[in-house]
Design a protein around this motif. Structure first.
Motif, PDB file in Angstrom:
ATOM      1  N   GLU A   1      33.141 -30.059 -15.501  1.00 22.30           N
ATOM      2  CA  GLU A   1      31.768 -29.996 -15.983  1.00 22.30           C
ATOM      3  C   GLU A   1      30.878 -29.288 -14.969  1.00 22.30           C
ATOM      4  O   GLU A   1      31.124 -29.323 -13.777  1.00 22.30           O
ATOM      5  CB  GLU A   1      31.218 -31.406 -16.197  1.00 22.30           C
ATOM      6  N   SER A   2      29.814 -28.668 -15.464  1.00 20.78           N
ATOM      7  CA  SER A   2      28.847 -28.047 -14.558  1.00 20.78           C
ATOM      8  C   SER A   2      28.002 -29.143 -13.917  1.00 20.78           C
ATOM      9  O   SER A   2      27.944 -30.280 -14.393  1.00 20.78           O
ATOM     10  CB  SER A   2      27.959 -27.063 -15.316  1.00 20.78           C
ATOM     11  N   VAL A   3      27.336 -28.774 -12.850  1.00 24.94           N
ATOM     12  CA  VAL A   3      26.444 -29.700 -12.157  1.00 24.94           C
ATOM     13  C   VAL A   3      25.428 -30.278 -13.131  1.00 24.94           C
ATOM     14  O   VAL A   3      25.144 -31.478 -13.124  1.00 24.94           O
ATOM     15  CB  VAL A   3      25.730 -28.951 -11.007  1.00 24.94           C
ATOM     16  N   PHE A   4      24.920 -29.442 -14.013  1.00 29.42           N
ATOM     17  CA  PHE A   4      23.877 -29.884 -14.936  1.00 29.42           C
ATOM     18  C   PHE A   4      24.431 -30.807 -16.017  1.00 29.42           C
ATOM     19  O   PHE A   4      23.749 -31.735 -16.445  1.00 29.42           O
ATOM     20  CB  PHE A   4      23.164 -28.678 -15.538  1.00 29.42           C
ATOM     21  N   GLU A   5      25.656 -30.576 -16.447  1.00 25.27           N
ATOM     22  CA  GLU A   5      26.277 -31.489 -17.416  1.00 25.27           C
ATOM     23  C   GLU A   5      26.512 -32.854 -16.775  1.00 25.27           C
ATOM     24  O   GLU A   5      26.345 -33.892 -17.417  1.00 25.27           O
ATOM     25  CB  GLU A   5      27.596 -30.914 -17.920  1.00 25.27           C
ATOM     26  N   ILE A   6      26.858 -32.843 -15.514  1.00 26.45           N
ATOM     27  CA  ILE A   6      27.121 -34.108 -14.810  1.00 26.45           C
ATOM     28  C   ILE A   6      25.850 -34.922 -14.669  1.00 26.45           C
ATOM     29  O   ILE A   6      25.824 -36.116 -14.971  1.00 26.45           O
ATOM     30  CB  ILE A   6      27.774 -33.833 -13.442  1.00 26.45           C
ATOM     31  N   ILE A   7      24.766 -34.290 -14.236  1.00 24.68           N
ATOM     32  CA  ILE A   7      23.530 -35.057 -14.036  1.00 24.68           C
ATOM     33  C   ILE A   7      22.754 -35.286 -15.335  1.00 24.68           C
ATOM     34  O   ILE A   7      21.784 -36.042 -15.338  1.00 24.68           O
ATOM     35  CB  ILE A   7      22.617 -34.427 -12.959  1.00 24.68           C
TER      36      ILE A   7
ATOM     37  N   VAL B   1      33.497 -39.416 -11.521  1.00 23.38           N
ATOM     38  CA  VAL B   1      32.985 -38.099 -11.932  1.00 23.38           C
ATOM     39  C   VAL B   1      32.056 -37.543 -10.858  1.00 23.38           C
ATOM     40  O   VAL B   1      32.151 -36.367 -10.467  1.00 23.38           O
ATOM     41  CB  VAL B   1      32.268 -38.187 -13.302  1.00 23.38           C
ATOM     42  N   LEU B   2      31.155 -38.386 -10.351  1.00 27.24           N
ATOM     43  CA  LEU B   2      30.219 -37.948  -9.316  1.00 27.24           C
ATOM     44  C   LEU B   2      30.941 -37.580  -8.018  1.00 27.24           C
ATOM     45  O   LEU B   2      30.566 -36.625  -7.344  1.00 27.24           O
ATOM     46  CB  LEU B   2      29.170 -39.037  -9.056  1.00 27.24           C
ATOM     47  N   ARG B   3      31.988 -38.332  -7.691  1.00 24.76           N
ATOM     48  CA  ARG B   3      32.754 -38.041  -6.470  1.00 24.76           C
ATOM     49  C   ARG B   3      33.517 -36.720  -6.619  1.00 24.76           C
ATOM     50  O   ARG B   3      33.498 -35.876  -5.722  1.00 24.76           O
ATOM     51  CB  ARG B   3      33.706 -39.193  -6.162  1.00 24.76           C
TER      52      ARG B   3
ATOM     53  N   PRO C   1      22.655 -40.058 -18.490  1.00 24.02           N
ATOM     54  CA  PRO C   1      21.656 -41.005 -17.966  1.00 24.02           C
ATOM     55  C   PRO C   1      22.207 -42.042 -16.985  1.00 24.02           C
ATOM     56  O   PRO C   1      21.537 -42.382 -16.013  1.00 24.02           O
ATOM     57  CB  PRO C   1      21.104 -41.696 -19.217  1.00 24.02           C
ATOM     58  N   ASN C   2      23.392 -42.575 -17.227  1.00 26.73           N
ATOM     59  CA  ASN C   2      23.950 -43.576 -16.310  1.00 26.73           C
ATOM     60  C   ASN C   2      24.263 -42.956 -14.949  1.00 26.73           C
ATOM     61  O   ASN C   2      24.074 -43.599 -13.915  1.00 26.73           O
ATOM     62  CB  ASN C   2      25.208 -44.213 -16.904  1.00 26.73           C
ATOM     63  N   ARG C   3      24.718 -41.732 -14.943  1.00 24.14           N
ATOM     64  CA  ARG C   3      24.989 -41.065 -13.661  1.00 24.14           C
ATOM     65  C   ARG C   3      23.696 -40.815 -12.903  1.00 24.14           C
ATOM     66  O   ARG C   3      23.640 -40.983 -11.686  1.00 24.14           O
ATOM     67  CB  ARG C   3      25.737 -39.756 -13.892  1.00 24.14           C
ATOM     68  N   ARG C   4      22.646 -40.411 -13.630  1.00 21.67           N
ATOM     69  CA  ARG C   4      21.346 -40.225 -12.959  1.00 21.67           C
ATOM     70  C   ARG C   4      20.849 -41.540 -12.386  1.00 21.67           C
ATOM     71  O   ARG C   4      20.287 -41.584 -11.291  1.00 21.67           O
ATOM     72  CB  ARG C   4      20.321 -39.634 -13.931  1.00 21.67           C
ATOM     73  N   ALA C   5      21.060 -42.631 -13.106  1.00 19.68           N
ATOM     74  CA  ALA C   5      20.641 -43.947 -12.614  1.00 19.68           C
ATOM     75  C   ALA C   5      21.399 -44.305 -11.339  1.00 19.68           C
ATOM     76  O   ALA C   5      20.817 -44.817 -10.380  1.00 19.68           O
ATOM     77  CB  ALA C   5      20.858 -45.012 -13.689  1.00 19.68           C
ATOM     78  N   ILE C   6      22.692 -44.022 -11.313  1.00 18.60           N
ATOM     79  CA  ILE C   6      23.492 -44.287 -10.113  1.00 18.60           C
ATOM     80  C   ILE C   6      23.004 -43.424  -8.961  1.00 18.60           C
ATOM     81  O   ILE C   6      22.820 -43.909  -7.838  1.00 18.60           O
ATOM     82  CB  ILE C   6      24.996 -44.047 -10.402  1.00 18.60           C
ATOM     83  N   LEU C   7      22.753 -42.155  -9.222  1.00 17.38           N
ATOM     84  CA  LEU C   7      22.256 -41.262  -8.169  1.00 17.38           C
ATOM     85  C   LEU C   7      20.917 -41.759  -7.631  1.00 17.38           C
ATOM     86  O   LEU C   7      20.676 -41.736  -6.430  1.00 17.38           O
ATOM     87  CB  LEU C   7      22.135 -39.830  -8.693  1.00 17.38           C
ATOM     88  N   SER C   8      20.065 -42.228  -8.517  1.00 17.87           N
ATOM     89  CA  SER C   8      18.761 -42.749  -8.090  1.00 17.87           C
ATOM     90  C   SER C   8      18.924 -43.957  -7.179  1.00 17.87           C
ATOM     91  O   SER C   8      18.207 -44.091  -6.182  1.00 17.87           O
ATOM     92  CB  SER C   8      17.909 -43.130  -9.297  1.00 17.87           C
TER      93      SER C   8
END
Length: 127
Positions: free
Chosen positions: A2-8, A47-49, A11-18
């Motif tokens: 996935e592209s960086v933008f597809e990954i972020i 996925v984030l790793r 919503p759950n991944r953005r919440a984890i990043l936050s």
């Protein structure tokens, strides 16, 4: 992959990043704060790793996750063009508003409305 933008975009991944912006967190801490089941948290962290957004270290019997700055630099570079776009437009709006607004009005003196006794006093007709 996935592209960086597809990954972020997820919503759950953005919440984890936050959550990880303030401090490193374990899977259990993320699970409790986001009220997500552990398998879902682990899946998103994987996925984030793999995308390079987070890295993990082992601390006793738990794995701690923290942010890595490099992928965010890619996003930041892409967003820079939009910052320039908005900055130019906001500056133009500010100049336009400055031209539209009249100069700051001078403060009026606070004069009392003359009463009959004040008028008599001013004319020297006091008793």
């Amino acid at each position: 992959m996935e592209s960086v933008f597809e990954i972020i975009a997820e919503p759950n991944r953005r919440a984890i990043l936050s959550l990880l912006t303030s401090s490193q967190q374990s899977v259990g801490e993320i699970e409790r704060q986001l009220r997500m089941p552990q398998p879902a948290v682990s899946k998103h962290l994987r996925v984030l790793r793999e995308a390079g957004f987070v890295e993990s270290t082992v601390d006793a019997q738990r794995r701690l996750y923290r942010l890595k700055p490099e992928p965010f630099q890619e996003v930041d570079m892409w967003l820079a063009q939009f910052r320039n776009f908005w900055s130019t437009h906001v500056d133009a709006l500010e100049r336009h508003l400055d031209r539209m607004s009249p100069s700051t009005p001078k403060k009026k003196e606070n004069k009392q409305k003359p009463t009959q006794s004040n008028r008599k006093r001013d004319r020297g007709e006091t008793k």
